[in-house]
Design an enzyme around this catalytic site. Structure first.
Site, mmCIF file in Angstrom:
data_model
loop_
_atom_site.group_PDB
_atom_site.id
_atom_site.type_symbol
_atom_site.label_atom_id
_atom_site.label_comp_id
_atom_site.label_asym_id
_atom_site.label_seq_id
_atom_site.Cartn_x
_atom_site.Cartn_y
_atom_site.Cartn_z
ATOM 1 N N ASP A 23 -0.979 7.632 2.488
ATOM 2 C CA ASP A 23 -1.033 6.963 3.793
ATOM 3 C C ASP A 23 -2.397 7.218 4.412
ATOM 4 O O ASP A 23 -2.709 8.354 4.777
ATOM 5 C CB ASP A 23 0.080 7.490 4.693
ATOM 6 C CG ASP A 23 0.108 6.818 6.055
ATOM 7 O OD1 ASP A 23 -0.658 5.855 6.259
ATOM 8 O OD2 ASP A 23 0.903 7.253 6.912
ATOM 9 N N CYS B 83 -2.593 0.502 10.387
ATOM 10 C CA CYS B 83 -1.954 0.896 9.122
ATOM 11 C C CYS B 83 -1.810 -0.233 8.119
ATOM 12 O O CYS B 83 -2.068 -0.042 6.923
ATOM 13 C CB CYS B 83 -0.599 1.532 9.400
ATOM 14 S SG CYS B 83 0.658 0.408 10.079
ATOM 15 N N HIS C 276 5.255 0.695 10.486
ATOM 16 C CA HIS C 276 4.227 1.464 9.779
ATOM 17 C C HIS C 276 4.342 1.250 8.272
ATOM 18 O O HIS C 276 5.442 1.188 7.731
ATOM 19 C CB HIS C 276 4.366 2.949 10.102
ATOM 20 C CG HIS C 276 3.284 3.797 9.496
ATOM 21 N ND1 HIS C 276 1.958 3.617 9.787
ATOM 22 C CD2 HIS C 276 3.346 4.814 8.596
ATOM 23 C CE1 HIS C 276 1.245 4.503 9.094
ATOM 24 N NE2 HIS C 276 2.058 5.227 8.370
#
Length: 293
Positions: free
Chosen positions: A138, A84, A123
């Site tokens: 995202d 991420c 994250h």
């Protein structure tokens, strides 16, 4: 008197540091280079189709670097994906270079976490402004990365090219949920507080060095294409067909592992001496687990 805002400074920096042409060529984007919702939707969809989620670096003990030069070498020119912090940080530079206003957020993962258990912040998510609207973007949540931007609006079912998503409120935080197998599943929770590179470097270092981190001992790979999602957890390959059934198979050899990583997940494998021994370890552990089950 200098009236340049921090957002404008970041946009200028992104434009000079990101190889925008190479990135757009890599994902196959040929549309307008303007900060519109249509541009954002197209780039987010193409990004998750092009760059696989993968944790080969921490699994093999290779440092995960978050500076833009390292990200470009690895992901744009090197044929790799990332997790991420790599995925969303690279995308943030691209979006800023296109004129979007972008802020970095951070979240606590809820997916597959027992109710009542609190996980650390591990994250990254992006907040992107398009006109007067705010969206969450995202591209780094692996097998359930949203394939479209999510408007910052509560209790509204939002369609994407894949699953529906929604945002709900819980204890003054936002929870992002996906509708999976006829049930709303929570992915992660976050606030709208802005985070910056030193924060992400610390979170990423934790994931790469903490003895109990999944990413240092296990393999997680994912890629999404228009009609399906591919996932690989250690030796188990799963194919989720959009609107249909899922299928699974076990990888039982290093050669098969390499073929799947290269052909299905489109990863140019690193030339690391411990790659094959690590893949064999995952195979051996899976076999041992079946014997003791």
């Amino acid at each position: 008197m200098n009236t340049t805002t921090s957002q404008e400074t970041e946009a200028i920096r992104a434009t000079t540091e990101i190889d925008l042409d190479a990135y757009l060529q890599r994902i196959g984007y040929t549309g307008e280079r303007t900060p519109t919702l249509e541009t954002l939707r197209s780039i987010q969809r193409l990004h998750v189709e092009t760059f696989p989620f993968e944790n080969l670096n921490p699994l093999l003990g290779i440092p995960v670097l978050l500076d833009i030069d390292a990200l470009q070498r690895k992901m744009i020119y090197g044929g790799r994906g990332g997790y991420c912090f790599e995925q969303n940080r690279l995308l943030s530079f691209v979006l800023k270079a296109l004129g979007f206003r972008v802020r970095g957020l951070a979240a606590r993962v809820l997916w597959n976490v027992p109710e009542g258990e609190t996980k650390p912040i591990t994250h990254q998510v992006l907040r992107v402004e398009v006109g007067d609207e705010s969206y969450l973007v995202d591209v780094g949540f692996g097998g359930l990365s949203p394939t479209g931007p999510l408007r910052l609006a509560l209790h509204t079912v939002q369609t994407t090219p894949h699953e529906p998503f929604r945002l709900i409120e819980l204890d003054d935080e936002l929870v992002i949920q996906a509708y999976v197998k006829e049930e709303w599943k929570s992915l992660y929770r976050l606030t709208l507080r802005e985070f910056r590179l030193p924060d992400y470097q610390m979170f990423s270092w934790y994931l790469c060095t903490y003895p109990g981190s999944y990413f240092t001992s296990s393999l997680a790979v994912a890629r999404t294409i228009p009609d399906r999602r591919y996932g690989l957890r250690n030796t188990l390959l799963t194919i989720h067909h959009l609107g249909g059934a899922s299928e699974q198979r076990e990888l039982t050899s290093v050669a098969e592992f390499r073929t799947v990583l290269k052909d299905i997940f489109q990863i140019q494998l690193p030339e690391a001496p411990n790659l094959d021994p690590t893949l064999q370890r995952l195979i051996d552990e899976a076999a041992a687990a079946k014997i003791t089950a």
